[in-house]
Design a protein around this motif. Structure first.
Motif, PDB file in Angstrom:
ATOM      1  N   UNK A  30      17.254  62.459  42.431  1.00  0.00           N
ATOM      2  CA  UNK A  30      17.848  63.782  42.207  1.00  0.00           C
ATOM      3  C   UNK A  30      19.363  63.680  42.193  1.00  0.00           C
ATOM      4  N   UNK A  31      19.998  64.442  41.298  1.00  0.00           N
ATOM      5  CA  UNK A  31      21.451  64.538  41.270  1.00  0.00           C
ATOM      6  C   UNK A  31      21.833  65.869  40.643  1.00  0.00           C
ATOM      7  N   UNK A  32      22.925  66.448  41.106  1.00  0.00           N
ATOM      8  CA  UNK A  32      23.361  67.757  40.621  1.00  0.00           C
ATOM      9  C   UNK A  32      24.085  67.631  39.282  1.00  0.00           C
ATOM     10  N   UNK A  33      23.825  68.577  38.392  1.00  0.00           N
ATOM     11  CA  UNK A  33      24.487  68.612  37.086  1.00  0.00           C
ATOM     12  C   UNK A  33      25.870  69.228  37.250  1.00  0.00           C
ATOM     13  N   UNK A  59      15.904  59.218  35.693  1.00  0.00           N
ATOM     14  CA  UNK A  59      15.875  57.796  36.049  1.00  0.00           C
ATOM     15  C   UNK A  59      17.109  57.353  36.820  1.00  0.00           C
ATOM     16  N   UNK A  60      16.902  56.596  37.874  1.00  0.00           N
ATOM     17  CA  UNK A  60      17.982  56.094  38.714  1.00  0.00           C
ATOM     18  C   UNK A  60      17.394  55.506  39.982  1.00  0.00           C
ATOM     19  N   UNK A  93      28.015  60.621  38.744  1.00  0.00           N
ATOM     20  CA  UNK A  93      28.817  59.890  37.772  1.00  0.00           C
ATOM     21  C   UNK A  93      28.016  59.392  36.595  1.00  0.00           C
ATOM     22  N   UNK A  94      26.720  59.616  36.605  1.00  0.00           N
ATOM     23  CA  UNK A  94      25.838  59.161  35.533  1.00  0.00           C
ATOM     24  C   UNK A  94      25.757  60.207  34.433  1.00  0.00           C
ATOM     25  N   UNK A  95      25.585  59.759  33.193  1.00  0.00           N
ATOM     26  CA  UNK A  95      25.371  60.644  32.047  1.00  0.00           C
ATOM     27  C   UNK A  95      23.954  60.445  31.535  1.00  0.00           C
ATOM     28  N   UNK A  96      23.213  61.534  31.349  1.00  0.00           N
ATOM     29  CA  UNK A  96      21.840  61.439  30.883  1.00  0.00           C
ATOM     30  C   UNK A  96      21.621  62.432  29.736  1.00  0.00           C
ATOM     31  N   UNK A 131      24.587  65.690  26.310  1.00  0.00           N
ATOM     32  CA  UNK A 131      24.391  64.908  27.529  1.00  0.00           C
ATOM     33  C   UNK A 131      24.759  65.744  28.743  1.00  0.00           C
ATOM     34  N   UNK A 132      24.120  65.420  29.867  1.00  0.00           N
ATOM     35  CA  UNK A 132      24.415  66.066  31.137  1.00  0.00           C
ATOM     36  C   UNK A 132      25.244  65.113  31.980  1.00  0.00           C
TER      37      UNK A 132
END
Length: 228
Positions: A196-199, A101-102, A216-219, A210-211
């Protein structure tokens, strides 16, 4: 690899400590129970001794308490083991792009003579929608591009923005956001925007694994819809 190894060792130590504490507690409880039972038997009225049924009932209660403590110990070990396994699974995602989500999209300056790079994202729907529209907005809050996507089915639907504005020119390099509007026969359908975002890293805390993403987001692991 260092992250997963450290987490596994920590989980093992925690499980060992919890098991030791439970064993001590169980042994103390049994000793106290036996001491009280012997005292009760020694001081009972000879003319009105404890009946077998009453004695059996007290022993059954002690057995139940002891069984519950052993069950708690087993569950504690299972929880610790599950947490360690989750860290190992999450660590394998480092370096991958995950869909979660984003609503942030980024564009870069195209090379001379080349078209802007396509920007992939997705829309998740709880049910089929007859009309889906996406508005891409710049940092100033102005709509740069409106995408009329037609109908979409239930689930995750892939979408691509060609990096252009409504007038056909390349959008300025930078970060954009987007909103999704979905309806079915005039009834609104709640849509979830996915990007999409890289871990970059994995972290284990009180709330679980959490990833940490490059954005800069934590999921959480449950937020991952897809990875590539």
């Amino acid at each position: 690899m260092a992250i997963s190894d450290t987490s596994s060792i920590s989980g093992l130590n925690a499980a060992t400590a919890a098991s030791s504490g439970s064993n001590v507690s169980q042994a103390d409880s049994e000793q106290r129970f036996l001491k009280l039972l012997v005292t009760q038997l020694n001081n009972q009225d000879p003319l009105n001794p404890m009946e077998n049924a009453e004695l059996t009932s007290q022993l059954a209660q002690m057995s139940t308490v002891s069984g519950i403590e052993r069950l708690n110990t087993a569950l504690s070990g299972l929880v610790n083991q599950t947490g360690a396994n989750q860290v190992l699974q999450a660590a394998s995602l480092i370096g991958y792009n995950v869909l979660s989500p984003g609503n942030a999209l980024s564009t870069s300056e195209p090379k001379a003579g080349e078209e802007p790079a396509a920007v992939p994202f997705a829309v998740q729907l709880p049910a089929t929608a007859g009309t889906v529209e996406v508005k891409i907005v710049n940092a100033a809050g102005n709509t740069v591009r409106t995408l009329s996507l037609g109908s979409m089915t239930e689930g995750v639907n892939a979408v691509t923005w060609d990096g252009k504005a409504d007038d056909g020119t390349a959008a300025a390099p930078g970060t954009y956001s987007f909103t999704v509007s979905a309806t079915n026969n005039g009834t609104p359908v709640e849509a979830t925007s996915l990007v999409f975002s890289q871990v970059a890293a994995v972290k284990q805390g009180a709330s679980g694994v959490t990833l940490e993403l490059m954005s800069g987001q934590s999921i959480g692991l449950a937020d991952v819809r897809m990875f590539l």
